[in-house]
Every structure is written in structure tokens, then in C-alpha cells.
Design a protein around this motif. Structure first.
Motif, PDB file in Angstrom:
ATOM      1  N   ILE A  43       0.732  -1.285  -0.182  1.00  0.00           N
ATOM      2  CA  ILE A  43      -0.030  -0.042   0.045  1.00  0.00           C
ATOM      3  C   ILE A  43       0.916   1.159  -0.105  1.00  0.00           C
ATOM      4  N   SER A  44       0.560   1.992  -0.823  1.00  0.00           N
ATOM      5  CA  SER A  44       1.214   3.432  -0.867  1.00  0.00           C
ATOM      6  C   SER A  44       0.909   4.445   0.453  1.00  0.00           C
ATOM      7  N   ASP A  45       1.416   5.463   0.934  1.00  0.00           N
ATOM      8  CA  ASP A  45       1.198   6.476   1.730  1.00  0.00           C
ATOM      9  C   ASP A  45      -0.277   6.932   1.478  1.00  0.00           C
ATOM     10  N   TYR A  46      -0.547   7.347   0.141  1.00  0.00           N
ATOM     11  CA  TYR A  46      -1.794   7.700  -0.087  1.00  0.00           C
ATOM     12  C   TYR A  46      -2.867   6.696  -0.182  1.00  0.00           C
ATOM     13  N   GLY A  47      -2.334   5.650  -0.585  1.00  0.00           N
ATOM     14  CA  GLY A  47      -3.428   4.225  -0.332  1.00  0.00           C
ATOM     15  C   GLY A  47      -3.991   4.013   1.211  1.00  0.00           C
ATOM     16  N   ARG A  48      -2.959   4.220   2.023  1.00  0.00           N
ATOM     17  CA  ARG A  48      -3.088   4.033   3.335  1.00  0.00           C
ATOM     18  C   ARG A  48      -4.109   5.220   3.808  1.00  0.00           C
ATOM     19  N   SER A  49      -4.441   5.982   3.315  1.00  0.00           N
ATOM     20  CA  SER A  49      -5.478   7.082   3.695  1.00  0.00           C
ATOM     21  C   SER A  49      -6.930   6.415   3.490  1.00  0.00           C
ATOM     22  N   LEU A  50      -6.958   5.298   2.957  1.00  0.00           N
ATOM     23  CA  LEU A  50      -8.155   4.562   2.749  1.00  0.00           C
ATOM     24  C   LEU A  50      -8.374   3.243   3.943  1.00  0.00           C
ATOM     25  N   LYS A  51      -7.323   3.366   4.558  1.00  0.00           N
ATOM     26  CA  LYS A  51      -7.645   2.102   5.890  1.00  0.00           C
ATOM     27  C   LYS A  51      -8.852   2.489   6.546  1.00  0.00           C
ATOM     28  N   GLN A  52      -8.990   3.707   7.074  1.00  0.00           N
ATOM     29  CA  GLN A  52     -10.202   3.961   7.830  1.00  0.00           C
ATOM     30  C   GLN A  52     -11.410   3.642   7.123  1.00  0.00           C
ATOM     31  N   LEU A  53     -11.433   3.921   5.893  1.00  0.00           N
ATOM     32  CA  LEU A  53     -12.917   3.699   5.123  1.00  0.00           C
ATOM     33  C   LEU A  53     -13.026   2.246   4.764  1.00  0.00           C
ATOM     34  N   THR A  54     -11.813   1.119   4.760  1.00  0.00           N
ATOM     35  CA  THR A  54     -12.055  -0.131   4.791  1.00  0.00           C
ATOM     36  C   THR A  54     -12.695  -0.749   6.142  1.00  0.00           C
TER      37      THR A  54
END
Length: 119
Positions: free
Chosen positions: A90-101
Motif C-alpha cells: 500500500i502507498s502512503d496515499y493508499g493508506r489513507s483508505l484504511k479507515q474507510l475499509t
């Protein structure tokens, strides 16, 4: 004053809807959110993702990984092994989706309980 508030609310609503459409365009399909959720916890090789995301075909996984990489949500890393293997993280930018998941998963757990309760 009331007309200004309604106009402001409409702008906010339309902006949110546009933002939701943009998000859904990037995360569209059955598999992307699952792939992102897996990679939020650890880097994985292609075969590991294929095993973890039940039901996805190899061809579809390849397509989804390319799409996620194009949108800067994951990084593809070629490992110096024999034979050559590829790892995805996961990229740093992609990690911003963790809360959403996490929120989607929590909602899904609660929804399943609600549906089981109905039967």
C-alpha cells in the motif's frame, strides 16, 4: 438569509456527490476495496493476494492491481529473487483508505447480524 443557506447546502451537497462519484470511480468494482484492505495490513506477493481475496480470477487481479497502481494507491516492487517475484504494498496515499475499509467492514459485520436476526 434562508435562501443563502439553501444555496450553500445545495453546493455542499453537489460537491459531496461529485466527490463520492470520483471515489467510486477509483474504487469501482467488486475487488479493489478488498485488495486495498489486505495490503493495509502487510505487503503481499501476487499469489498471496490471489489466495486471500476469495473468488477473484488471476486475470481480474492483474487488471485491478494495475488500476490501483495507476491511481497511486499501491506500489509494485520487483524482488531480486530467482525466479523473479513481485510484491505489492500500500502507498502512503493508499493508506489513507484504511479507515474507510475499516468502516465498510464494520458496517458489513453489523448488516450481516441484522439480516441473520431477521430470519
Amino acid at each position: 438569509m434562508e435562501v443563502v443557506e439553501k444555496k450553500s447546502a445545495l453546493i455542499t451537497c453537489s460537491e459531496k456527490i461529485r466527490a463520492i462519484h470520483d471515489t467510486m470511480d477509483v474504487l469501482s468494482g467488486k475487488w479493489k476495496v478488498s485488495i486495498i484492505a489486505c495490503l493495509c495490513y502487510q505487503s503481499m506477493r501476487y499469489s498471496e493476494i490471489l489466495r486471500e481475496v476469495e473468488g477473484i480470477s488471476g486475470k481480474m487481479l492483474s487488471r485491478e492491481l494495475k488500476d490501483l497502481e495507476i491511481n497511486n494507491l499501491i506500489h509494485r516492487k520487483v524482488l531480486d529473487t530467482k525466479p523473479v517475484s513481485v510484491s505489492y504494498e500500500i502507498s502512503d496515499y493508499g493508506r489513507s483508505l484504511k479507515q474507510l475499509t475499516d468502516v465498510i467492514a464494520d458496517w458489513g459485520i453489523n448488516h450481516r447480524k441484522e439480516m441473520i436476526k431477521e430470519f
